[in-house]
Design an enzyme around this catalytic site. Structure first.
Site, mmCIF file in Angstrom:
data_model
loop_
_atom_site.group_PDB
_atom_site.id
_atom_site.type_symbol
_atom_site.label_atom_id
_atom_site.label_comp_id
_atom_site.label_asym_id
_atom_site.label_seq_id
_atom_site.Cartn_x
_atom_site.Cartn_y
_atom_site.Cartn_z
ATOM 1 N N TRP A 101 0.834 -1.198 0.000
ATOM 2 C CA TRP A 101 0.000 0.000 0.000
ATOM 3 C C TRP A 101 0.867 1.246 0.000
ATOM 4 O O TRP A 101 0.550 2.241 -0.652
ATOM 5 C CB TRP A 101 -0.969 0.003 1.173
ATOM 6 C CG TRP A 101 -1.964 -1.108 1.087
ATOM 7 C CD1 TRP A 101 -2.127 -2.152 1.955
ATOM 8 C CD2 TRP A 101 -2.954 -1.303 0.049
ATOM 9 N NE1 TRP A 101 -3.134 -2.971 1.517
ATOM 10 C CE2 TRP A 101 -3.660 -2.485 0.361
ATOM 11 C CE3 TRP A 101 -3.291 -0.598 -1.099
ATOM 12 C CZ2 TRP A 101 -4.697 -2.966 -0.438
ATOM 13 C CZ3 TRP A 101 -4.325 -1.076 -1.903
ATOM 14 C CH2 TRP A 101 -5.011 -2.244 -1.558
ATOM 15 N N ASP A 168 -1.064 6.800 6.414
ATOM 16 C CA ASP A 168 -2.142 5.893 6.035
ATOM 17 C C ASP A 168 -2.362 4.935 7.209
ATOM 18 O O ASP A 168 -1.539 4.061 7.465
ATOM 19 C CB ASP A 168 -1.734 5.125 4.770
ATOM 20 C CG ASP A 168 -2.745 4.061 4.370
ATOM 21 O OD1 ASP A 168 -3.775 3.905 5.049
ATOM 22 O OD2 ASP A 168 -2.501 3.382 3.351
ATOM 23 N N LYS A 192 -11.487 -1.495 7.339
ATOM 24 C CA LYS A 192 -10.629 -2.382 8.113
ATOM 25 C C LYS A 192 -10.985 -2.313 9.598
ATOM 26 O O LYS A 192 -11.059 -3.312 10.265
ATOM 27 C CB LYS A 192 -9.158 -2.029 7.919
ATOM 28 C CG LYS A 192 -8.717 -1.968 6.458
ATOM 29 C CD LYS A 192 -8.244 -3.292 5.916
ATOM 30 C CE LYS A 192 -8.105 -3.337 4.414
ATOM 31 N NZ LYS A 192 -7.281 -2.285 3.810
#
Ligand SMILES: *Cc1c(COP(=O)(O)O)cnc(C)c1O
Length: 356
Positions: A101, A168, A192
């Site tokens: 990511w 993030d 998440k």
């Protein structure tokens, strides 16, 4: 049979969230209308958005200098959005490459300027979080990923620097205490640890905006969403309702510090078994192990079918590792009860008795 859902995301949410969302789909707030057929500008929808934003502020202790926004496009649209809003024309930014990511965030930011990758663990399949790197002082911001969902590593501390830190936090937001005042921007895809899929949260330090000299499209401009209180255009009422309910649940559990203790207990139980059991090996560097996603492999792949059958029998689902790591990944987000970890540990013990 009760199922123990270890999915990495979208993932388990508290049962009360599912119950109330189901009810709202049929009859929202006793209005005779489904939450799926109402305007996002109806009074009780606006209340959902306001409450969700206020709960993030409260639970994360967000200072007045920052605002909380809900946007669409998940964490992936935040990758270019962050650069659009913070990376000056002709400017530079520093990025930590700690996982897939993070690499995606780098790829998007490169469209906007010069990206200095301060360190990378890519050559070791991202099995550790790089440390000891230097952050240049002439960059517009430093970007990092607090929890590397795929590889099961997590930053235990954040670097001290004079440049704004952008993080993030998609897979560990609200799982433990974070000092928001130390960050320029925190963002996370909701699915998440915050709620169902369909939104992303951005916590933005307001005085960092408006300095890039760029002509930012309205939707991608954080300033637009601040001015419109996250109601610039049609937002998914059901998705934000799910986030709101999950945050209310978290508050009832005692908030972030209370859930952090449970998350630590879950992770300790999980890693203790991975380390004790001779049939498994953890894939992440021990000191960087994630409390959210525990990655491990079978030492002998020949007995995989037997282990998988035992998992199924015990009602353990979605334990397969990401294809980049293989093996197994136990995702232990806030809503996963300690009891589910205990069930998984028990299966691993029984497996060892049979095949060890
Ligand atoms: C899942 C994930 C993403 C991508 O999220 P989307 O909302 O699907 O775009 C980004 N970063 C991290 C750390 C993730 O775990």
């Amino acid at each position: 049979m009760k199922v123990h859902n270890f999915s990495a995301g979208p993932c388990i949410l508290p049962q009360v969230v599912f119950d109330k969302m189901a009810e709202a789909c049929l009859n929202f707030n006793n209005s005779g209308t489904s939450i799926l057929e109402i305007s996002h500008r109806r009074k009780d929808a606006v209340e959902v958005m306001d409450t969700a934003r206020a709960l993030v502020k409260e639970l994360m202790n967000v200072p007045e200098t920052h605002d909380v926004l809900f946007m669409q496009g998940g964490a992936s649209l935040q990758f270019p959005t962050v650069a659009y809003n913070l990376l000056k024309e002709g400017g530079k930014a520093a990025y930590l490459d700690s996982g897939k990511w993070a690499a995606n965030a780098i790829k998007e930011a490169k469209r906007f300027g010069e990206i200095n990758v301060v360190a990378s663990s890519k050559e070791d399949n991202y099995n550790y979080v790089p440390k000891g790197y230097e952050i240049p002082t002439d960059v517009d911001y430093f970007h990092c990923t607090s929890n590397n969902t795929i590889f099961g590593t997590q930053m235990k501390e954040f670097p001290t620097t004079n440049v704004p830190v952008v993080c993030d936090m998609s897979s560990d937001i609200l799982s433990k205490h974070v000092d928001v005042s130390k960050f320029g921007v925190i963002y996370a895809g909701a699915q998440k640890n915050m709620g169902p899929a369909g939104s992303a949260v951005a916590i933005v330090q307001k005085d960092l905006l408006g300095k890039t000299g760029r002509n930012i499209p309205d939707y991608l401009n954080y300033a637009t969403h601040i001015a419109k209180e996250s109601s610039f255009n049609t937002w998914p009422v059901i998705a934000i309702y799910g986030v709101m309910l999950n945050l209310q649940w978290l508050k009832e559990q005692g908030g972030v510090d209370a859930i952090a203790k449970i998350n630590t207990a879950k992770a300790e139980a999980m890693y203790a078994e991975i380390d004790r059991n001779g049939l498994f090996t953890g894939t992440a560097n021990v000191e960087d192990r994630s409390q959210m996603n525990a990655t491990f492999v079978l030492n002998n792949e020949d007995v995989k079918a037997e282990f998988d059958a035992m998992l199924k029998e015990a009602g353990v689902v979605s334990l397969a590792g990401h294809r980049d790591v293989g093996g197994y990944r136990a995702s232990m987000y806030n809503a996963l009860p300690l009891e589910s970890v205990k069930v998984l540990v028990e299966v691993m013990k029984q497996f060892e008795q049979k095949f060890g």
